[in-house]
Scaffold this active site. Structure first.
Site, PDB file in Angstrom:
ATOM      1  N   ARG A   1      58.556 -38.342  61.155  1.00 36.03           N
ATOM      2  CA  ARG A   1      59.275 -38.531  62.418  1.00 36.03           C
ATOM      3  C   ARG A   1      60.635 -37.828  62.403  1.00 36.03           C
ATOM      4  O   ARG A   1      61.075 -37.299  63.428  1.00 36.03           O
ATOM      5  CB  ARG A   1      59.445 -40.034  62.674  1.00 36.03           C
ATOM      6  CG  ARG A   1      60.072 -40.353  64.018  1.00 36.03           C
ATOM      7  CD  ARG A   1      59.850 -41.814  64.380  1.00 36.03           C
ATOM      8  NE  ARG A   1      60.440 -42.127  65.672  1.00 36.03           N
ATOM      9  CZ  ARG A   1      61.448 -42.984  65.837  1.00 36.03           C
ATOM     10  NH1 ARG A   1      61.988 -43.586  64.792  1.00 36.03           N
ATOM     11  NH2 ARG A   1      61.922 -43.209  67.041  1.00 36.03           N
TER      12      ARG A   1
ATOM     13  N   HIS B   1      62.065 -35.323  65.316  1.00 39.28           N
ATOM     14  CA  HIS B   1      63.334 -35.517  66.025  1.00 39.28           C
ATOM     15  C   HIS B   1      64.298 -34.367  65.736  1.00 39.28           C
ATOM     16  O   HIS B   1      65.057 -33.947  66.606  1.00 39.28           O
ATOM     17  CB  HIS B   1      63.968 -36.857  65.632  1.00 39.28           C
ATOM     18  CG  HIS B   1      63.370 -38.022  66.358  1.00 39.28           C
ATOM     19  ND1 HIS B   1      64.093 -39.086  66.825  1.00 39.28           N
ATOM     20  CD2 HIS B   1      62.093 -38.287  66.707  1.00 39.28           C
ATOM     21  CE1 HIS B   1      63.293 -39.955  67.427  1.00 39.28           C
ATOM     22  NE2 HIS B   1      62.074 -39.497  67.354  1.00 39.28           N
TER      23      HIS B   1
ATOM     24  N   HIS C   1      50.989 -40.847  65.039  1.00 34.26           N
ATOM     25  CA  HIS C   1      51.088 -42.306  65.147  1.00 34.26           C
ATOM     26  C   HIS C   1      49.934 -43.009  64.447  1.00 34.26           C
ATOM     27  O   HIS C   1      49.780 -44.212  64.565  1.00 34.26           O
ATOM     28  CB  HIS C   1      51.207 -42.722  66.619  1.00 34.26           C
ATOM     29  CG  HIS C   1      52.499 -42.260  67.251  1.00 34.26           C
ATOM     30  ND1 HIS C   1      52.740 -42.304  68.600  1.00 34.26           N
ATOM     31  CD2 HIS C   1      53.631 -41.748  66.683  1.00 34.26           C
ATOM     32  CE1 HIS C   1      53.961 -41.831  68.846  1.00 34.26           C
ATOM     33  NE2 HIS C   1      54.515 -41.484  67.703  1.00 34.26           N
TER      34      HIS C   1
ATOM     35  N   ASN D   1      66.952 -43.053  68.573  1.00 33.78           N
ATOM     36  CA  ASN D   1      66.790 -43.037  67.111  1.00 33.78           C
ATOM     37  C   ASN D   1      65.827 -44.155  66.704  1.00 33.78           C
ATOM     38  O   ASN D   1      65.121 -44.029  65.728  1.00 33.78           O
ATOM     39  CB  ASN D   1      68.150 -43.200  66.399  1.00 33.78           C
ATOM     40  CG  ASN D   1      68.805 -44.559  66.663  1.00 33.78           C
ATOM     41  OD1 ASN D   1      68.156 -45.485  67.104  1.00 33.78           O
ATOM     42  ND2 ASN D   1      70.071 -44.655  66.383  1.00 33.78           N
TER      43      ASN D   1
HETATM   44  C1  HEM Z   1      54.523 -37.688  72.314  1.00 35.19           C
HETATM   45  C2  HEM Z   1      55.692 -38.246  72.368  1.00 35.19           C
HETATM   46  C3  HEM Z   1      56.181 -39.249  71.363  1.00 35.19           C
HETATM   47  C4  HEM Z   1      56.763 -40.428  71.638  1.00 35.19           C
HETATM   48  C5  HEM Z   1      57.070 -40.978  73.023  1.00 35.19           C
HETATM   49  C6  HEM Z   1      57.040 -41.077  70.393  1.00 35.19           C
HETATM   50  C7  HEM Z   1      57.666 -42.308  70.270  1.00 35.19           C
HETATM   51  C8  HEM Z   1      57.764 -43.016  69.100  1.00 35.19           C
HETATM   52  C9  HEM Z   1      58.323 -44.337  68.990  1.00 35.19           C
HETATM   53  C10 HEM Z   1      58.952 -45.126  70.115  1.00 35.19           C
HETATM   54  C11 HEM Z   1      58.179 -44.737  67.709  1.00 35.19           C
HETATM   55  C12 HEM Z   1      58.552 -46.082  67.109  1.00 35.19           C
HETATM   56  C13 HEM Z   1      59.958 -46.086  66.575  1.00 35.19           C
HETATM   57  C14 HEM Z   1      60.387 -47.482  66.235  1.00 35.19           C
HETATM   58  O1  HEM Z   1      60.279 -48.357  67.094  1.00 35.19           O
HETATM   59  O2  HEM Z   1      60.836 -47.716  65.096  1.00 35.19           O
HETATM   60  C15 HEM Z   1      57.534 -43.666  67.003  1.00 35.19           C
HETATM   61  C16 HEM Z   1      57.215 -43.703  65.678  1.00 35.19           C
HETATM   62  C17 HEM Z   1      56.748 -42.607  64.989  1.00 35.19           C
HETATM   63  N1  HEM Z   1      56.536 -41.351  65.491  1.00 35.19           N
HETATM   64 FE1  HEM Z   1      56.512 -40.832  67.428  1.00 35.19          FE
HETATM   65  N2  HEM Z   1      56.622 -40.285  69.366  1.00 35.19           N
HETATM   66  C18 HEM Z   1      56.096 -39.145  69.911  1.00 35.19           C
HETATM   67  C19 HEM Z   1      55.626 -38.063  69.209  1.00 35.19           C
HETATM   68  C20 HEM Z   1      55.678 -37.952  67.846  1.00 35.19           C
HETATM   69  C21 HEM Z   1      55.485 -36.733  67.115  1.00 35.19           C
HETATM   70  C22 HEM Z   1      55.256 -35.368  67.742  1.00 35.19           C
HETATM   71  C23 HEM Z   1      55.586 -37.039  65.797  1.00 35.19           C
HETATM   72  C24 HEM Z   1      55.483 -36.164  64.582  1.00 35.19           C
HETATM   73  C25 HEM Z   1      55.154 -34.885  64.592  1.00 35.19           C
HETATM   74  C26 HEM Z   1      55.811 -38.471  65.709  1.00 35.19           C
HETATM   75  C27 HEM Z   1      55.879 -39.197  64.554  1.00 35.19           C
HETATM   76  C28 HEM Z   1      56.129 -40.548  64.477  1.00 35.19           C
HETATM   77  C29 HEM Z   1      56.002 -41.336  63.266  1.00 35.19           C
HETATM   78  C30 HEM Z   1      55.477 -40.840  61.941  1.00 35.19           C
HETATM   79  C31 HEM Z   1      56.413 -42.625  63.579  1.00 35.19           C
HETATM   80  C32 HEM Z   1      56.509 -43.833  62.625  1.00 35.19           C
HETATM   81  C33 HEM Z   1      57.903 -43.921  62.065  1.00 35.19           C
HETATM   82  C34 HEM Z   1      58.136 -45.072  61.100  1.00 35.19           C
HETATM   83  O3  HEM Z   1      57.189 -45.644  60.566  1.00 35.19           O
HETATM   84  O4  HEM Z   1      59.324 -45.395  60.853  1.00 35.19           O
HETATM   85  N3  HEM Z   1      55.891 -38.979  66.966  1.00 35.19           N
HETATM   86  N4  HEM Z   1      57.308 -42.630  67.855  1.00 35.19           N
HETATM   87  C1  LIG Z   2      70.731 -46.212  66.756  1.00 39.19           C
HETATM   88  O1  LIG Z   2      71.504 -46.135  67.942  1.00 39.19           O
HETATM   89  C2  LIG Z   2      72.129 -47.354  68.277  1.00 39.19           C
HETATM   90  C3  LIG Z   2      72.736 -47.231  69.664  1.00 39.19           C
HETATM   91  O2  LIG Z   2      73.429 -46.024  69.848  1.00 39.19           O
HETATM   92  C4  LIG Z   2      73.134 -47.693  67.164  1.00 39.19           C
HETATM   93  O3  LIG Z   2      73.811 -48.895  67.465  1.00 39.19           O
HETATM   94  C5  LIG Z   2      72.380 -47.830  65.854  1.00 39.19           C
HETATM   95  O4  LIG Z   2      73.272 -48.064  64.790  1.00 39.19           O
HETATM   96  C6  LIG Z   2      71.562 -46.597  65.548  1.00 39.19           C
HETATM   97  N1  LIG Z   2      70.701 -46.841  64.401  1.00 39.19           N
HETATM   98  C7  LIG Z   2      70.661 -46.027  63.347  1.00 39.19           C
HETATM   99  C8  LIG Z   2      69.705 -46.402  62.277  1.00 39.19           C
HETATM  100  O5  LIG Z   2      71.318 -45.023  63.233  1.00 39.19           O
END
Ligand code: HEM
Ligand SMILES: *[C@@H]1O[C@H](CO)[C@@H](O)[C@H](O)[C@H]1NC(C)=O
Ligand SMILES: *[C@@H]1O[C@H](CO)[C@@H](O)[C@H](O)[C@H]1NC(C)=O
Ligand SMILES: *[C@@H]1O[C@H](CO)[C@@H](O)[C@H](O)[C@H]1NC(C)=O
Length: 327
Positions: free
Chosen positions: A65, A69, A195, A97
């Protein structure tokens, strides 16, 4: 200087021009960029990632991820790693983030690489390599990572907000955000397969459970039994609990994400949205049945993503510490 030696000097310089040109102004990345300058770089990164994954297999997902980003905000220039400074909020402190993680793995790899070859290997390349290695160590595919990225000096929270897709994004919006980065609907479909590993916080999807259109309703596209499970894991108002995005298979990079999406069990609205477009829907069904196609296409798309807006040649710098620009 005799005319003979100045002619020789000219010849030597003329011969050097293409070399210098390549060294300082190369367009784009290439495989094995560090072959001569830091031959162990890729091995050191892989060993570092492997040592972390051996202790906790869930570190692979945050690494993947991070690369995503990084690349979507200002190109793959390591800007996601920079700390905020006085009066300036960096990408990692922006709202989307949503708990980025894995920074300690990158810092450890960077320290090891710096010990072997100081000032040579960029943080942006380490992120790209670590993403690849993490996926492979979660039983996923591997692919060749082109290197030669240099590190940027700017990281801005507002740019992260503007460039990263929302987990509530609908298909048209998701396609548009990817298109702005030079990525296709096909790339969106295959990269969303990321995902298949990792975790998410309840607030990334809880609206689907409790208040989808603002009328206290549930997202009708979410399978009812799955919605019930999620409601028990994420009580109303819970913003901080985490769930596995691909339950029971969260450290296994496989095709089960696509099976789930096909069955109304994609966790985010953005996952479910892949069914709302012919190109992405067809790929969801194809990947469900073919790990080899998913793996092959994933590596290719990661290569494209890894090329977004890169700094090469004399642009940018090789940061000494990944969280800080060089003084
Ligand atoms: C298509 C649009 C995408 C959206 C809207 C999206 C959104 C998100 C969100 C909201 C999370 C959860 C974060 C959290 O709550 O901690 C997540 C996790 C993740 N995303 Fe995406 N993502 C997208 C595309 C991608 C892409 C392109 C990649 C990699 C090439 C990716 C890799 C990951 C991974 C590996 C996680 C898990 C992270 C963890 O376990 O800490 N995502 N994503
Ligand atoms: C993510 O962003 C929020 C809001 O800007 C901030 O308060 C938080 O510390 C950030 N988290 C990390 C892990 O950097
Ligand atoms: C960057 O910020 C983190 C979190 O605030 C901190 O722990 C770390 O020491 C900082 N890194 C540097 C090099 O200042
Ligand atoms: C549901 O969403 C609407 C509109 O955004 C909001 O006014 C309402 O307070 C929300 N209800 C709950 C229980 O959060």
């Amino acid at each position: 200087m005799t005319s003979k030696s100045s002619f020789l000097t000219f010849l030597v310089c003329a011969a050097l021009i293409p070399v210098l040109f390549e060294a300082t102004d190369a367009q784009g990345l290439r495989s094995g960029f560090y072959k001569k300058t830091c031959p162990k770089a890729e091995t050191i990164v892989r060993q570092t990632v492997a040592s972390f994954v051996a202790k906790d297999a869930t570190v692979a997902a945050p690494l993947l991820r991070l690369h995503f980003h990084d690349c979507f905000v200002r190109g793959c220039d390591g800007s996601v790693l920079l700390n905020s400074t006085k009066g300036h909020l960096a990408e990692k402190d922006a709202m989307p983030n949503l708990s980025l993680d894995g920074f300690d793995v990158i810092d450890t790899a960077k320290a090891a690489v710096e010990a072997a070859c100081p000032g040579v290997v960029s943080c942006a390349d380490i992120v790209a390599l670590a993403a690849r290695d993490g996926v492979a160590l979660n039983n996923g595919p591997s692919w060749q990572v082109e290197t030669g990225r240099r590190d940027g000096r700017v990281s801005s929270a507002s740019e992260a907000v503007a460039n990263l897709p929302s987990s509530f994004g609908e298909i048209a919006e998701l396609k548009a955000i990817f298109a702005r980065k030079g990525l296709s609907a096909e790339d969106l479909a295959v990269l969303s397969g990321s995902h298949t590993i990792g975790n998410a916080h309840c607030n990334a999807f809880s609206k689907r459970l409790y208040n989808f259109t603002g009328k206290g309703d549930r997202d009708p596209s979410l399978a009812p039994a799955y919605a019930r499970t999620l409601r028990s894991q994420c009580p109303r108002g819970d913003e901080t609990s985490i769930v596995e995005m691909d339950p029971g298979s969260a450290v296994s990079f496989d095709t089960s994400y696509y099976t789930r999406v096909s069955n109304g069990k994609g966790l985010f609205r953005s996952d479910a949205a892949l069914l709302h477009d012919k190109v992405t829907r067809d790929l969801v069904y194809q990947y469900t049945g073919s790990a080899s196609k998913f793996f092959r296409d994933f590596g290719v798309a990661m290569g494209k993503m890894g090329n977004i807006g890169v700094l090469t040649g004399a642009r940018g710098e090789i940061r000494r510490h990944c969280a800080l620009v060089n003084a």
